[in-house]
Design a protein around this motif. Structure first.
Motif, PDB file in Angstrom:
ATOM      1  N   GLY A  65       0.774  -1.236   0.000  1.00 38.10           N
ATOM      2  CA  GLY A  65       0.000   0.000   0.000  1.00 38.10           C
ATOM      3  C   GLY A  65       0.804   1.284   0.000  1.00 38.10           C
ATOM      4  N   GLY A  66       2.022   1.231  -0.542  1.00 35.67           N
ATOM      5  CA  GLY A  66       2.822   2.454  -0.644  1.00 35.67           C
ATOM      6  C   GLY A  66       3.223   3.011   0.706  1.00 35.67           C
ATOM      7  N   GLY A  67       3.536   4.307   0.730  1.00 36.39           N
ATOM      8  CA  GLY A  67       3.976   4.936   1.973  1.00 36.39           C
ATOM      9  C   GLY A  67       2.922   4.901   3.052  1.00 36.39           C
ATOM     10  N   ALA A  68       1.690   5.210   2.681  1.00 35.04           N
ATOM     11  CA  ALA A  68       0.595   5.216   3.660  1.00 35.04           C
ATOM     12  C   ALA A  68       0.371   3.830   4.239  1.00 35.04           C
ATOM     13  CB  ALA A  68      -0.682   5.738   3.011  1.00 35.04           C
ATOM     14  N   GLY A  69       0.518   2.817   3.413  1.00 32.52           N
ATOM     15  CA  GLY A  69       0.351   1.450   3.878  1.00 32.52           C
ATOM     16  C   GLY A  69       1.429   1.027   4.855  1.00 32.52           C
ATOM     17  N   HIS A  70       2.556   1.743   4.822  1.00 27.57           N
ATOM     18  CA  HIS A  70       3.655   1.468   5.752  1.00 27.57           C
ATOM     19  C   HIS A  70       3.619   2.398   6.956  1.00 27.57           C
ATOM     20  CE1 HIS A  70       5.407  -0.838   2.363  1.00 27.57           C
ATOM     21  NE2 HIS A  70       6.054  -1.476   3.306  1.00 27.57           N
ATOM     22  N   GLY A  71       2.536   3.134   7.112  1.00 29.95           N
ATOM     23  CA  GLY A  71       2.386   3.972   8.298  1.00 29.95           C
ATOM     24  C   GLY A  71       2.840   5.409   8.149  1.00 29.95           C
ATOM     25  N   LEU A  72       3.287   5.802   6.963  1.00 28.51           N
ATOM     26  CA  LEU A  72       3.683   7.187   6.747  1.00 28.51           C
ATOM     27  C   LEU A  72       2.446   8.040   6.461  1.00 28.51           C
ATOM     28  CD1 LEU A  72       6.843   6.597   4.510  1.00 28.51           C
ATOM     29  CD2 LEU A  72       6.789   7.139   6.956  1.00 28.51           C
ATOM     30  N   VAL A  73       2.527   9.302   6.798  1.00 28.61           N
ATOM     31  CA  VAL A  73       1.388  10.207   6.612  1.00 28.61           C
ATOM     32  C   VAL A  73       1.448  10.801   5.207  1.00 28.61           C
ATOM     33  CG1 VAL A  73       0.206  12.278   7.426  1.00 28.61           C
ATOM     34  CG2 VAL A  73       1.334  10.747   9.064  1.00 28.61           C
ATOM     35  N   VAL A  74       0.554  10.351   4.345  1.00 32.11           N
ATOM     36  CA  VAL A  74       0.500  10.812   2.955  1.00 32.11           C
ATOM     37  C   VAL A  74      -0.966  11.118   2.627  1.00 32.11           C
ATOM     38  CG1 VAL A  74       1.374  10.428   0.616  1.00 32.11           C
ATOM     39  CG2 VAL A  74       2.284   9.070   2.512  1.00 32.11           C
ATOM     40  N   PRO A  75      -1.466  12.286   3.050  1.00 31.99           N
ATOM     41  CA  PRO A  75      -2.899  12.581   2.893  1.00 31.99           C
ATOM     42  C   PRO A  75      -3.402  12.615   1.453  1.00 31.99           C
ATOM     43  CG  PRO A  75      -1.670  14.539   3.549  1.00 31.99           C
ATOM     44  CD  PRO A  75      -0.750  13.382   3.709  1.00 31.99           C
ATOM     45  N   ASN A  76      -2.516  12.887   0.497  1.00 38.08           N
ATOM     46  CA  ASN A  76      -2.945  12.972  -0.903  1.00 38.08           C
ATOM     47  C   ASN A  76      -2.461  11.791  -1.738  1.00 38.08           C
ATOM     48  OD1 ASN A  76      -0.234  13.821  -0.772  1.00 38.08           O
ATOM     49  ND2 ASN A  76      -0.425  15.071  -2.628  1.00 38.08           N
ATOM     50  N   GLN A  77      -2.134  10.669  -1.099  1.00 36.52           N
ATOM     51  CA  GLN A  77      -1.634   9.517  -1.850  1.00 36.52           C
ATOM     52  C   GLN A  77      -2.697   9.028  -2.828  1.00 36.52           C
ATOM     53  OE1 GLN A  77       0.884   6.520   0.091  1.00 36.52           O
ATOM     54  NE2 GLN A  77      -0.510   4.928  -0.643  1.00 36.52           N
ATOM     55  N   THR A  78      -2.295   8.864  -4.091  1.00 36.54           N
ATOM     56  CA  THR A  78      -3.213   8.385  -5.126  1.00 36.54           C
ATOM     57  C   THR A  78      -3.238   6.863  -5.207  1.00 36.54           C
ATOM     58  OG1 THR A  78      -1.473   8.643  -6.791  1.00 36.54           O
ATOM     59  CG2 THR A  78      -3.000  10.479  -6.514  1.00 36.54           C
ATOM     60  N   LEU A  79      -2.216   6.231  -4.664  1.00 38.02           N
ATOM     61  CA  LEU A  79      -2.142   4.776  -4.604  1.00 38.02           C
ATOM     62  C   LEU A  79      -2.946   4.298  -3.396  1.00 38.02           C
ATOM     63  CD1 LEU A  79      -0.689   2.080  -5.546  1.00 38.02           C
ATOM     64  CD2 LEU A  79       1.050   2.643  -3.837  1.00 38.02           C
ATOM     65  N   SER A  80      -3.737   3.258  -3.577  1.00 39.57           N
ATOM     66  CA  SER A  80      -4.498   2.724  -2.457  1.00 39.57           C
ATOM     67  C   SER A  80      -3.558   2.256  -1.353  1.00 39.57           C
ATOM     68  CB  SER A  80      -5.372   1.550  -2.918  1.00 39.57           C
ATOM     69  OG  SER A  80      -5.991   0.928  -1.806  1.00 39.57           O
ATOM     70  N   SER A  81      -3.892   2.554  -0.118  1.00 40.04           N
ATOM     71  CA  SER A  81      -3.070   2.129   1.016  1.00 40.04           C
ATOM     72  C   SER A  81      -3.393   0.711   1.466  1.00 40.04           C
ATOM     73  CB  SER A  81      -3.267   3.098   2.195  1.00 40.04           C
ATOM     74  OG  SER A  81      -4.627   3.121   2.597  1.00 40.04           O
TER      75      SER A  81
END
Length: 216
Positions: free
Chosen positions: A150-166
């Motif tokens: 799930g990209g950065g957000a899936g790894h617990g990073l804060v990415v409020p505008n991530q276009t990749l599903s977490s």
């Protein structure tokens, strides 16, 4: 004749000349003669692992939502521009923080462009390590794991505008292997030109110390 078609009319050397020369040079390598292309053109077959990887690429792994055939980059019909995606790329493989590069935001500041990067081609991907805009991943296995989790957000990073599903893609070990096999089937059979024995002499003596192949 072909070379002249790439040369701008302006005699003063400028950006267009450089862009034309580079385009002509790289055009020699864009033959699209990978194993995938041969299979699509019904010239040969790919094995079952590659076929399974292609189906994963187009389906469960969701790669094709951003990487479009035939170039497997972010350019899709009518081929007038490329997509940008926010993936939450980390600064390190331990995911302690996001990459500090703001990406597209630097030239087009907007909330949705913060840390957005152009979707690159997957052709010849096994030959172009390291990966991502900052080279954080050294292997394709790491890249697949990044997307699978799930990209950065899936790894617990804060990415409020991530276009990749977490959300996780839930790819198992065999599916990851199949996906990798397909990606390697996009490697093109490029004929490498023999390098010259020596470089042409220049009036600029400093240039005459250059080495064939260059130093990087």
């Amino acid at each position: 004749t072909t070379i002249k078609a790439y040369v701008p009319e302006d005699r003063e050397i400028g950006f267009e000349h450089l862009a034309s020369a580079i385009t002509f040079y790289y055009g020699k390598f864009s033959k699209q003669n990978s194993d995938f292309d041969a299979a699509m053109n019904k010239k040969s077959e790919v094995n079952a692992e590659v076929k399974a990887g292609f189906n994963l690429f187009m389906g469960k792994a969701q790669c094709a939502t951003c990487h479009f055939v035939p170039h497997f980059n972010g350019v899709k019909p009518p081929y007038v521009g490329s997509e940008f995606e926010v993936l939450g790329v980390p600064a390190d493989t331990n995911y302690t923080q996001l990459s500090s590069d703001v990406g597209r935001y630097a030239v087009n500041p907007a909330p949705e462009t913060h840390r957005a990067f152009r979707t690159g081609s997957l052709r010849n991907i096994s030959r172009t390590a390291p990966y991502m805009h900052n080279g954080v991943f050294k292997t394709l296995e790491q890249v697949i794991d990044f997307y699978n989790d799930g990209g950065g957000a899936g790894h617990g990073l804060v990415v409020p505008n991530q276009t990749l599903s977490s959300d996780s893609l839930h790819l198992n070990a065999m599916e990851k292997k199949q996906l990798l096999a397909f990606m390697k089937a996009l490697d093109e059979h490029i004929v490498v030109d023999a390098q010259p024995a020596e470089l042409p002499m220049s009036k600029n003596k400093a240039l005459n110390s250059r080495k064939v192949g260059g130093e990087f």
